[in-house]
Design a protein around this motif. Structure first.
Motif, PDB file in Angstrom:
ATOM      1  N   TRP A  11       0.812  -1.332   0.382  1.00 11.52           N
ATOM      2  CA  TRP A  11      -0.010  -0.153   0.028  1.00 11.52           C
ATOM      3  C   TRP A  11       0.597   1.647  -0.131  1.00 11.52           C
ATOM      4  O   TRP A  11       0.907   2.509  -0.749  1.00 11.52           O
ATOM      5  N   GLU A  70     -11.369   5.127  -8.010  1.00 11.35           N
ATOM      6  CA  GLU A  70     -10.001   4.224  -6.938  1.00 11.35           C
ATOM      7  C   GLU A  70      -8.550   3.974  -6.654  1.00 11.35           C
ATOM      8  O   GLU A  70      -7.334   3.526  -6.715  1.00 11.35           O
ATOM      9  N   ARG A  91       0.338   4.336  -3.313  1.00 16.49           N
ATOM     10  CA  ARG A  91       0.637   5.204  -2.329  1.00 16.49           C
ATOM     11  C   ARG A  91       1.007   6.279  -2.353  1.00 16.49           C
ATOM     12  O   ARG A  91       1.234   7.037  -2.574  1.00 16.49           O
ATOM     13  N   LEU A 137      -3.559   4.445   4.904  1.00 21.35           N
ATOM     14  CA  LEU A 137      -3.180   3.541   3.472  1.00 21.35           C
ATOM     15  C   LEU A 137      -4.469   2.610   2.782  1.00 21.35           C
ATOM     16  O   LEU A 137      -3.694   2.966   0.751  1.00 21.35           O
ATOM     17  N   PHE A 193       4.102   9.697   4.878  1.00 21.30           N
ATOM     18  CA  PHE A 193       3.252   9.187   4.201  1.00 21.30           C
ATOM     19  C   PHE A 193       2.264  10.019   5.566  1.00 21.30           C
ATOM     20  O   PHE A 193       1.032  10.864   5.406  1.00 21.30           O
ATOM     21  N   ALA A 201      -2.348  12.421   5.722  1.00 22.38           N
ATOM     22  CA  ALA A 201      -3.073  10.740   5.381  1.00 22.38           C
ATOM     23  C   ALA A 201      -3.909  10.553   6.421  1.00 22.38           C
ATOM     24  O   ALA A 201      -4.210   9.367   6.748  1.00 22.38           O
TER      25      ALA A 201
END
Length: 279
Positions: free
Chosen positions: A58, A136, A62, A104, A83, A88
């Protein structure tokens, strides 16, 4: 969010008359069995295993690419800190807990959520669910036919032999049927040719009759040459006299049957046949 139930396994039911039992079994088999998303296992630097690799997958999806080795080392820790610092998730405290992992995995959580507003009918629901997944950007990571999106659509399976276009169709149909509380419209298969054969009676629409095709139906690409069978599939989201607009998995911008993502495509009727989701 609610997690979907595991696949149905047939077992004896006591106290039911044979006719009632048959109807009950048919209903349960037709309802939409969807594997729930895997549970979150909190971990920190030094951890090893599949749950760490899932986090690394993930992170890579991302935009924070790391080695997918299942080893929570300094690179994975730094990527998680970056991240979180990007806003996020909550501030990084050294632990990849449920809050961090859910952040995530937010694209997948949003894809599998009930669509809003609630669709009026199954055809609309199928198209809305397919569009929700498309937004997505599901795609492979870690190799051919691999990664969390592939495992979602293929009931936990992944790898070179697990082409996932039919798995995407099956999952979209199942998610739409589950939200509306109706039986699955088609009998599933991960093989395109078997998918058609299992549902041919009363549902098959030859490509020569495009006037019968509707939004929400499933298209199949015939193999070239004399070899019978089908090599690719997806969801029809718009129908025009000379083409259909589709959302399909395991493809790419060139329309390959062995791609790496979910895409919207425009396809002429040429080598297409269809299954109707309304018998």
């Amino acid at each position: 969010m609610a997690r979907a139930h595991r696949a149905y396994r047939e077992r004896p039911l006591l106290g039911c008359a044979p006719a009632h039992l048959a109807r009950l079994l048919r209903w349960v088999q037709l309802m939409s069995p969807i594997r729930p998303l895997p549970p979150v296992i909190s971990c920190a630097r030094g951890a090893k295993g599949a749950h760490v690799k899932r986090i690394q997958e993930w992170l890579t999806l991302r935009g924070y690419g790391v080695a997918l080795d299942g080893d929570f080392g300094p690179a994975t820790e730094r990527a998680l800190a970056m991240f979180c610092a990007a806003g996020a998730a909550a501030s990084w405290n050294g632990v990849a807990d449920e809050i961090v992992v859910n952040a995530l995995e937010r694209p997948m959580l949003d894809a599998v959520a009930d669509v809003r507003p609630v669709p009026d009918d199954l055809r609309s629901a199928v198209c809305d669910v397919a569009a929700q997944h498309l937004r997505e950007h599901p795609r492979e990571v870690g190799g051919q036919n691999r990664g969390p999106w592939v495992r979602l659509y293929m009931d936990g399976r992944e790898g070179k032999d697990w082409k996932w276009c039919a798995g995407f169709v099956w999952y979209v149909l199942a998610q739409a049927a589950k939200q509306l509380g109706v039986p699955m419209p088609l009998k599933p298969s991960y093989s395109c040719s078997t998918f058609v054969e299992r549902n041919r009676g009363g549902r098959f629409l030859p490509g020569e009759s495009p006037q019968l095709v509707r939004r929400g139906d499933v298209f199949f690409v015939r193999r070239a040459g004399d070899d019978a069978g089908y090599q690719h599939t997806g969801i029809v989201v718009d129908v025009q006299p000379d083409h259909v607009v589709t959302i399909e998995g395991n493809t790419n911008d060139e329309g390959s049957r062995e791609g790496y993502e979910v895409c919207r495509r425009v396809r002429a009727y040429g080598r297409l046949d269809f299954l109707s989701i309304a018998g």
